[in-house]
Design a protein around this motif. Structure first.
Motif, PDB file in Angstrom:
ATOM      1  N   PRO A 249       0.830  -1.210   0.000  1.00  0.00           N
ATOM      2  CA  PRO A 249       0.000   0.000   0.000  1.00  0.00           C
ATOM      3  C   PRO A 249       0.863   1.257   0.000  1.00  0.00           C
ATOM      4  O   PRO A 249       1.881   1.329   0.683  1.00  0.00           O
ATOM      5  N   GLY A 250       0.470   2.205  -0.822  1.00  0.00           N
ATOM      6  CA  GLY A 250       1.228   3.448  -0.912  1.00  0.00           C
ATOM      7  C   GLY A 250       2.316   3.437  -1.950  1.00  0.00           C
ATOM      8  O   GLY A 250       2.870   4.493  -2.288  1.00  0.00           O
ATOM      9  N   ALA A 251       2.655   2.264  -2.473  1.00  0.00           N
ATOM     10  CA  ALA A 251       3.672   2.197  -3.519  1.00  0.00           C
ATOM     11  C   ALA A 251       3.117   2.749  -4.825  1.00  0.00           C
ATOM     12  O   ALA A 251       1.924   2.625  -5.117  1.00  0.00           O
ATOM     13  N   VAL A 252       3.996   3.352  -5.622  1.00  0.00           N
ATOM     14  CA  VAL A 252       3.630   3.832  -6.953  1.00  0.00           C
ATOM     15  C   VAL A 252       3.933   2.731  -7.959  1.00  0.00           C
ATOM     16  O   VAL A 252       5.071   2.244  -8.023  1.00  0.00           O
ATOM     17  N   PHE A 253       2.937   2.327  -8.746  1.00  0.00           N
ATOM     18  CA  PHE A 253       3.129   1.336  -9.799  1.00  0.00           C
ATOM     19  C   PHE A 253       3.064   2.060 -11.139  1.00  0.00           C
ATOM     20  O   PHE A 253       2.021   2.597 -11.515  1.00  0.00           O
ATOM     21  N   THR A 254       4.170   2.082 -11.853  1.00  0.00           N
ATOM     22  CA  THR A 254       4.251   2.855 -13.096  1.00  0.00           C
ATOM     23  C   THR A 254       3.836   2.055 -14.323  1.00  0.00           C
ATOM     24  O   THR A 254       3.607   2.632 -15.385  1.00  0.00           O
ATOM     25  N   GLY A 255       3.763   0.723 -14.207  1.00  0.00           N
ATOM     26  CA  GLY A 255       3.622  -0.105 -15.395  1.00  0.00           C
ATOM     27  C   GLY A 255       4.980  -0.267 -16.056  1.00  0.00           C
ATOM     28  O   GLY A 255       6.003   0.229 -15.569  1.00  0.00           O
ATOM     29  N   ALA A 256       4.996  -0.964 -17.175  1.00  0.00           N
ATOM     30  CA  ALA A 256       6.257  -1.193 -17.889  1.00  0.00           C
ATOM     31  C   ALA A 256       6.736   0.089 -18.558  1.00  0.00           C
ATOM     32  O   ALA A 256       5.942   0.826 -19.149  1.00  0.00           O
ATOM     33  N   LEU A 257       8.027   0.356 -18.458  1.00  0.00           N
ATOM     34  CA  LEU A 257       8.640   1.522 -19.096  1.00  0.00           C
ATOM     35  C   LEU A 257       9.803   1.049 -19.959  1.00  0.00           C
ATOM     36  O   LEU A 257      10.376  -0.014 -19.731  1.00  0.00           O
ATOM     37  N   SER A 258      10.185   1.854 -20.930  1.00  0.00           N
ATOM     38  CA  SER A 258      11.324   1.525 -21.774  1.00  0.00           C
ATOM     39  C   SER A 258      12.018   2.808 -22.218  1.00  0.00           C
ATOM     40  O   SER A 258      11.507   3.911 -22.009  1.00  0.00           O
ATOM     41  N   GLY A 259      13.186   2.651 -22.829  1.00  0.00           N
ATOM     42  CA  GLY A 259      13.901   3.797 -23.390  1.00  0.00           C
ATOM     43  C   GLY A 259      14.215   4.863 -22.363  1.00  0.00           C
ATOM     44  O   GLY A 259      14.576   4.581 -21.212  1.00  0.00           O
ATOM     45  N   GLU A 260      14.048   6.119 -22.754  1.00  0.00           N
ATOM     46  CA  GLU A 260      14.395   7.231 -21.881  1.00  0.00           C
ATOM     47  C   GLU A 260      13.494   7.309 -20.654  1.00  0.00           C
ATOM     48  O   GLU A 260      13.938   7.760 -19.587  1.00  0.00           O
ATOM     49  N   GLN A 261      12.237   6.871 -20.785  1.00  0.00           N
ATOM     50  CA  GLN A 261      11.356   6.861 -19.617  1.00  0.00           C
ATOM     51  C   GLN A 261      11.900   5.926 -18.543  1.00  0.00           C
ATOM     52  O   GLN A 261      11.909   6.262 -17.359  1.00  0.00           O
ATOM     53  N   LEU A 262      12.358   4.756 -18.961  1.00  0.00           N
ATOM     54  CA  LEU A 262      12.934   3.818 -18.016  1.00  0.00           C
ATOM     55  C   LEU A 262      14.217   4.376 -17.421  1.00  0.00           C
ATOM     56  O   LEU A 262      14.455   4.271 -16.205  1.00  0.00           O
ATOM     57  N   ALA A 263      15.039   4.993 -18.248  1.00  0.00           N
ATOM     58  CA  ALA A 263      16.305   5.559 -17.772  1.00  0.00           C
ATOM     59  C   ALA A 263      16.066   6.663 -16.739  1.00  0.00           C
ATOM     60  O   ALA A 263      16.777   6.751 -15.735  1.00  0.00           O
ATOM     61  N   ARG A 264      15.052   7.497 -16.975  1.00  0.00           N
ATOM     62  CA  ARG A 264      14.728   8.552 -15.996  1.00  0.00           C
ATOM     63  C   ARG A 264      14.247   7.940 -14.681  1.00  0.00           C
ATOM     64  O   ARG A 264      14.560   8.444 -13.597  1.00  0.00           O
ATOM     65  N   ALA A 265      13.474   6.865 -14.791  1.00  0.00           N
ATOM     66  CA  ALA A 265      12.977   6.214 -13.579  1.00  0.00           C
ATOM     67  C   ALA A 265      14.127   5.666 -12.744  1.00  0.00           C
ATOM     68  O   ALA A 265      14.190   5.885 -11.524  1.00  0.00           O
ATOM     69  N   TYR A 266      15.040   4.957 -13.385  1.00  0.00           N
ATOM     70  CA  TYR A 266      16.204   4.441 -12.655  1.00  0.00           C
ATOM     71  C   TYR A 266      16.964   5.580 -11.963  1.00  0.00           C
ATOM     72  O   TYR A 266      17.256   5.514 -10.766  1.00  0.00           O
ATOM     73  N   ALA A 267      17.313   6.592 -12.743  1.00  0.00           N
ATOM     74  CA  ALA A 267      18.177   7.660 -12.224  1.00  0.00           C
ATOM     75  C   ALA A 267      17.507   8.473 -11.127  1.00  0.00           C
ATOM     76  O   ALA A 267      18.185   9.142 -10.339  1.00  0.00           O
ATOM     77  N   SER A 268      16.181   8.423 -11.058  1.00  0.00           N
ATOM     78  CA  SER A 268      15.448   9.209 -10.063  1.00  0.00           C
ATOM     79  C   SER A 268      15.254   8.461  -8.747  1.00  0.00           C
ATOM     80  O   SER A 268      14.641   8.989  -7.819  1.00  0.00           O
ATOM     81  N   LEU A 269      15.769   7.240  -8.680  1.00  0.00           N
ATOM     82  CA  LEU A 269      15.729   6.480  -7.431  1.00  0.00           C
ATOM     83  C   LEU A 269      16.917   6.853  -6.546  1.00  0.00           C
ATOM     84  O   LEU A 269      17.958   7.286  -7.022  1.00  0.00           O
ATOM     85  N   ASP A 270      16.746   6.642  -5.257  1.00  0.00           N
ATOM     86  CA  ASP A 270      17.871   6.753  -4.321  1.00  0.00           C
ATOM     87  C   ASP A 270      18.472   5.383  -4.035  1.00  0.00           C
ATOM     88  O   ASP A 270      19.644   5.276  -3.667  1.00  0.00           O
ATOM     89  N   LEU A 271      17.669   4.341  -4.209  1.00  0.00           N
ATOM     90  CA  LEU A 271      18.107   2.976  -3.935  1.00  0.00           C
ATOM     91  C   LEU A 271      17.295   2.021  -4.804  1.00  0.00           C
ATOM     92  O   LEU A 271      16.075   2.178  -4.938  1.00  0.00           O
ATOM     93  N   PHE A 272      17.986   1.046  -5.393  1.00  0.00           N
ATOM     94  CA  PHE A 272      17.315   0.008  -6.174  1.00  0.00           C
ATOM     95  C   PHE A 272      17.407  -1.301  -5.398  1.00  0.00           C
ATOM     96  O   PHE A 272      18.480  -1.670  -4.910  1.00  0.00           O
ATOM     97  N   VAL A 273      16.289  -2.007  -5.280  1.00  0.00           N
ATOM     98  CA  VAL A 273      16.265  -3.289  -4.575  1.00  0.00           C
ATOM     99  C   VAL A 273      15.779  -4.366  -5.534  1.00  0.00           C
ATOM    100  O   VAL A 273      14.675  -4.266  -6.084  1.00  0.00           O
ATOM    101  N   HIS A 274      16.627  -5.376  -5.742  1.00  0.00           N
ATOM    102  CA  HIS A 274      16.177  -6.541  -6.515  1.00  0.00           C
ATOM    103  C   HIS A 274      15.877  -7.661  -5.527  1.00  0.00           C
ATOM    104  O   HIS A 274      16.710  -7.994  -4.684  1.00  0.00           O
ATOM    105  N   THR A 275      14.710  -8.260  -5.659  1.00  0.00           N
ATOM    106  CA  THR A 275      14.204  -9.162  -4.624  1.00  0.00           C
ATOM    107  C   THR A 275      14.263 -10.641  -4.979  1.00  0.00           C
ATOM    108  O   THR A 275      14.126 -11.493  -4.096  1.00  0.00           O
ATOM    109  N   GLY A 276      14.445 -11.001  -6.262  1.00  0.00           N
ATOM    110  CA  GLY A 276      14.376 -12.400  -6.675  1.00  0.00           C
ATOM    111  C   GLY A 276      15.718 -13.098  -6.629  1.00  0.00           C
ATOM    112  O   GLY A 276      16.757 -12.493  -6.932  1.00  0.00           O
ATOM    113  N   GLU A 277      15.716 -14.396  -6.275  1.00  0.00           N
ATOM    114  CA  GLU A 277      16.969 -15.143  -6.148  1.00  0.00           C
ATOM    115  C   GLU A 277      17.279 -16.036  -7.331  1.00  0.00           C
ATOM    116  O   GLU A 277      18.242 -16.810  -7.287  1.00  0.00           O
ATOM    117  N   PHE A 278      16.500 -15.942  -8.420  1.00  0.00           N
ATOM    118  CA  PHE A 278      16.702 -16.852  -9.544  1.00  0.00           C
ATOM    119  C   PHE A 278      17.299 -16.162 -10.774  1.00  0.00           C
ATOM    120  O   PHE A 278      17.092 -16.594 -11.900  1.00  0.00           O
TER     121      PHE A 278
END
Length: 398
Positions: A249-278
């Motif tokens: 709850p409270g999380a923002v779900f953007t849907g799938a992004l690509s290209g420059e939109q995806l690049a802006r999303a990455y760069a606008s984070l303070d921390l990236f968390v990958h959760t899967g072990e596979f």
């Protein structure tokens, strides 16, 4: 050189397999090589591309698999062998072979052409996540069969190499993944986008990027959703999205992004968390690092090679990931160390360009072609074909 690529996934479906194949094709075009791609067809309401950079795309029918509908599955048909026979490749590249790639491996044997298999998808791990232990065992048997039909298997991480070898797969070498450091860069950070996610402008922004499917374990972000100082952002789509919207709850779900939109999303984070072990590699971690974003990932699979613990991020034990995550995020997001972690994240991908990785790949192609063609000898520094009466029958491998 003529390269026949059999890919388990391709445009318009965007994922790690597709991305790697596109980068390989771009390199082959620049270097003057010829290529053909055999891939699954588009699903309903998707538009197929007939070619890429002038390289022909041959399609086979696509089927859907329950619960894994974000992964296209191509139906092996006689089209695979027929298209390759007509193209007459020097080498066959199997991109994450399992179903369609399995047909590609058999076609390579039938056509007497060397094959290179690129291990990119942990199908057995996915099966385990979907509570199908018997399927996981069968998946490893099939994976071993396919890859041992290849002259060479390329794996993206030390952990993947160890896993493949432990399951009896031979001739495994390392081939990583490049990253587009011009597209994914800290310069794309957008304060406007951050304000859209967090109107208060006071929170640290923590995000995940990837397919929203069970094997990604995105629900492990839940402890961060309870932190009033953190704004969660989830980039991607998939069958788990409705459940995750309830769990976070409270999380923002953007849907799938690509290209420059995806690049802006990455760069606008303070921390990236990958959760899967596979993850056999985890390109999303590299893209975050190129964007100047420190990362947290599980101590399993590809992330082990990408995250330098305490330098550009943190590795957490899979079994205690959720318990450790809040303190790990607090440690990284501390303003006293965050700027240095961002700088080292960017530095960690400085030597991982696609051009260098694809040059290495073509070197592997050349290696298997030379090793496979036993009807060529080297005389006075030149390769000379043996006359018909002197030719040696080719060994069919393991």
């Amino acid at each position: 050189m003529r390269v026949g690529i059999v890919a388990e996934s391709f445009l318009p479906n965007i994922n790690g397999v597709t991305n790697s194949v596109l980068r390989v094709l771009e390199h082959l075009k620049r270097e003057g090589h010829e290529a053909i791609v055999i891939a699954p067809g588009a699903r309903e309401f998707q538009e197929e591309v007939p070619d890429y950079l002038g390289f022909e795309i041959v399609r086979v029918p696509t089927v859907r698999i329950p619960l894994v509908d974000s992964l296209p599955v191509g139906v092996p048909t006689t089209t695979v062998t027929a298209a390759l026979a007509e193209f007459k490749p020097d080498v066959i590249h199997l991109a994450s072979p399992f179903v369609l790639g399995g047909a590609g491996a058999f076609a390579a044997r039938q056509l007497d052409v060397p094959a290179v298999g690129l291990y990119q998808t942990d199908v057995a791990g996915f099966a385990t996540k979907y509570h199908a232990a018997m399927v996981a065992s069968i998946a490893w048997d099939w994976t071993r069969t396919i890859h041992n039909m290849c002259e060479l298997t390329l794996a993206p991480s030390s952990e993947a190499i160890r896993e493949l070898e432990s399951h009896g797969i031979n001739n495994v070498r390392h081939w990583g993944r490049g990253v587009d450091a011009e597209l994914f860069t800290p310069e794309r950070r957008s304060e406007m986008l951050r304000r859209q996610w967090d109107p208060s402008g006071e929170k640290k922004v923590v995000g995940f990027v990837g397919r929203l499917a069970a094997e990604k374990s995105v629900h492990r972000l839940a402890p961060l959703a309870e932190n009033p100082g953190i704004q969660l952002v989830v980039v991607g789509d998939g069958p788990e999205r409705p459940a995750l919207e309830e769990a976070l709850p409270g999380a923002v779900f953007t849907g799938a992004l690509s290209g420059e939109q995806l690049a802006r999303a990455y760069a606008s984070l303070d921390l990236f968390v990958h959760t899967g072990e596979f993850e056999t590699f985890c390109q999303a971690i590299q893209e975050a690092q190129a964007s100047g974003v420190p990362t947290i990932g599980p101590r399993a699979g590809g992330p082990i090679d990408l995250i330098k613990h305490g330098v550009n991020g943190l590795l957490l034990d899979v079994d205690t990931f959720e318990e450790e995550l809040p303190d790990a995020a607090t440690w990284i997001l501390d303003d006293a160390r965050l700027p240095e972690l961002k700088a080292t994240a960017r530095e960690s991908v400085s030597d991982k360009t696609w051009d260098a990785l694809c040059t290495q790949l073509v070197g592997y192609y050349d290696e298997v072609i030379r090793g496979y063609n036993r009807n060529v000898v080297n005389l006075f520094g030149r390769d000379v074909a043996l006359p018909g009466w002197a030719r040696i029958p080719r060994r069919r491998g393991a």
